[in-house]
Structure formats: C-alpha cells, structure tokens
Design a protein around this motif. Structure first.
Motif, PDB file in Angstrom:
ATOM      1  N   ILE A  20       0.843  -1.194   0.000  1.00 48.93           N
ATOM      2  CA  ILE A  20       0.000   0.000   0.000  1.00 48.93           C
ATOM      3  C   ILE A  20       0.877   1.242   0.000  1.00 48.93           C
ATOM      4  N   ASP A  33      -4.361   2.794  -1.658  1.00 46.18           N
ATOM      5  CA  ASP A  33      -3.471   2.133  -2.606  1.00 46.18           C
ATOM      6  C   ASP A  33      -3.647   2.680  -4.021  1.00 46.18           C
ATOM      7  N   ASN A  85       3.250   1.898  -2.959  1.00 43.53           N
ATOM      8  CA  ASN A  85       3.661   0.549  -2.579  1.00 43.53           C
ATOM      9  C   ASN A  85       4.833   0.549  -1.593  1.00 43.53           C
TER      10      ASN A  85
END
Length: 312
Positions: A135, A226, A299
C-alpha cells in the motif's frame, strides 16, 4: 532496504513457515484485555510466535518493535490504536516483512482502510486466509505516515480528548470534544499547491489523507490507500456554524461524497502553506509545522489484508 520477495512468495512463506512476531500495546484497555486471547488464537492457527511482547510503556514502543523485527519474522503482528500502528508502519516501510494489524483502538482508521474485520477473531483469521499486499506510504516532509495529516481544530482535539470519554462513547468522543473547542477557534487560510496550481481556502479544519477513513468515518466512497494519491479536504469553511453542521452530519451519518463531486484537492505531491503557520498532527503526533511538503510513496509498505482487498 532489503531485497523484497514477490507478494505471492511472501504470502506463501507466511502460510507455510508461520514465522510471526507479536507486539501489543497493553497500555490501552483493549490491549490488556485481549493480549492473552491474541496469543491463544495465533497458537490455535498454528503460529508459534518468535516474540510475544506487551508494551506497557509507550516510550518503549519503537525499541520493542525493533526487538520483534530482530527475530526476522515474515509477519509482524501489531495490536493497538492508529498511533501504535503508525509507528509500526514506519518500522516496516520498504522492508521484506508484512504488517499484520489488530484493531484495538477507538477509531481504527488504518484497519478500516485495509478492509479488515474489526472483531479480533476476524482480524486474526486474515493472517491465515489473507494475502500480502503493498500500500501507499505518505510522507510529510521526511516523516512517514499511514493515514492522515491534519491542521486546525483537530490538533487541539487530539491533545484534549479525554480517555474516559473515548472508552464510554467511542468514535463520537472526537467530534464531541471539537464542539467544546470550536467557539474560541480562529479560522486560518491555507494554500495548497499541486502540479503548479495553487488552491486557496479559509477554514477551521484541513485534512490531507493517505488512508480512506478519518475519525472512523469514510472520507469519500472512492478513495483508496493504494491509489498513489493524497486527498486534501476541508471540514466546513471559515464559518463555525458550517463546520459544526458538517461535524454533526459526519458523527451521525458518516456520509461523504465522491471525489468527483466533493471539495477535494487530489495529487501525488502537495505543498501546504498556512497563514498563520500551524502545527501538524501527523497520525496522532504533533511534530511538524507548516509549510510542509507532502507526497506519496506508492507501494511503500507491505501489509496482510483480506483476499478481497484490491491490490493495485
């Protein structure tokens, strides 16, 4: 930064080898009450924790997280509120270890953003049936954050909300405390620069979100933790009655609009300036002052989530 396995490999390692370490904030009422239950449920699922750590002194949290990570687990299980989990996020960012979240706080914004069950049994079951996802990580200057940076009334609320009120009424403790502070609060002017465009607003409260929830309520129905974006939004305007109305509406309905139709500023990077300069509450810690540059690291953190979580 260690070399990362693929998410599929990481998920398989957790399911096969069951290498976990557990850190629970036992300073909180729910943490003390559920500590033994957490350990028992993990054992029932076949996990043999490499470390089982209760945090009685919050000042030792970072040290104890390091102790747990020194056992080289594939999954670091952390139980506590959003402040505890934010510290854990900073520890596992960019590392080949996934964070397992146990929602033991009042609002549990981070757990909600991950789509986790809020009951303890359900959250623990995710460690067996879920998957590893990566995420976004928010950055406020050089300070990582998981969920939210906020400015205005909420900074005062964070310092004044009573623990007994949170225990009794839960999430509404925050808007109720805000109502006592608002009459003497002065509005401020904020300038948000995104992609060369400068947005100006007058408000009592400004939030910049990486996660999907604030105060236990959804910020917008189409926001994500995300999607590589930060979302800035104000509550109310420079008028106290409008902020009061929106605060009450959120407290009673939890209702928010779509990003396409709401008063939102969206971007990967934002420069925030305020007049006057203001303190920032970054995931529950007041450490920074405006001007602040905020950005997203896509990420940046690995977490254990339900299989239904949309991992982009």
């Amino acid at each position: 930064m260690s070399e990362l396995r693929t998410k599929a490999e990481h998920t398989e390692a957790i399911r096969k080898d069951r290498r976990v370490a557990v850190v629970i904030n036992t300073r909180s009422r729910r943490g003390r009450r559920h500590y033994v239950e957490v350990i028992e449920r993990l054992h029932q699922l076949g996990f043999e924790p490499l470390a089982e750590i209760g945090v009685y002194n919050p000042k030792r949290l970072r040290e104890l997280l390091d102790t747990a990570l020194a056992t080289r687990p594939d999954l670091l299980v952390v139980g506590g509120g959003d402040g505890t989990l934010s510290s854990a996020v900073r520890h596992v960012a960019h590392r080949d270890v996934a964070l397992g979240v146990l929602p033991l706080g009042t609002t549990n914004n981070f757990a909600r953003s991950l789509g986790l069950p809020l009951d303890l049994a359900g959250a623990i079951r995710v460690f067996e049936t879920g998957k590893v996802a990566d995420i976004d990580l928010g950055m406020a200057d050089d300070r990582p954050f998981a969920n939210l940076a906020s400015f205005g009334v909420s900074v005062e609320v964070a310092g004044k909300v009573k623990p007994w009120l949170k225990r009794i009424v839960g999430r509404p403790a925050y808007p109720l405390t805000a109502l006592t502070i608002l009459p003497g609060h002065r509005p401020f002017r904020a300038y948000i620069t995104v992609d060369g465009t400068r947005h100006e607003l007058l408000t009592h409260q400004l939030n910049i979100a990486n996660g999907r929830f604030h105060g236990g309520w959804q910020v917008a129905k189409d926001i994500s933790i995300d999607n590589g974006m930060l979302v800035a939004y104000q509550l109310g305007s420079g008028k106290k009655l409008r902020l009061l109305g929106e605060t009450l509406a959120r407290a009673t309905t939890g209702r928010w609009r779509s990003l396409a139709g709401g008063p939102f500023v969206v971007g990967r990077e934002m420069l925030l300036e305020t007049d006057p300069p203001m303190a920032a509450d970054v995931d529950g810690e007041v450490r920074l002052r405006t001007p602040i540059r905020l950005r997203v690291v896509p990420n940046g953190v690995r977490v254990m989530v339900p299989s239904s979580f949309e991992d982009r």
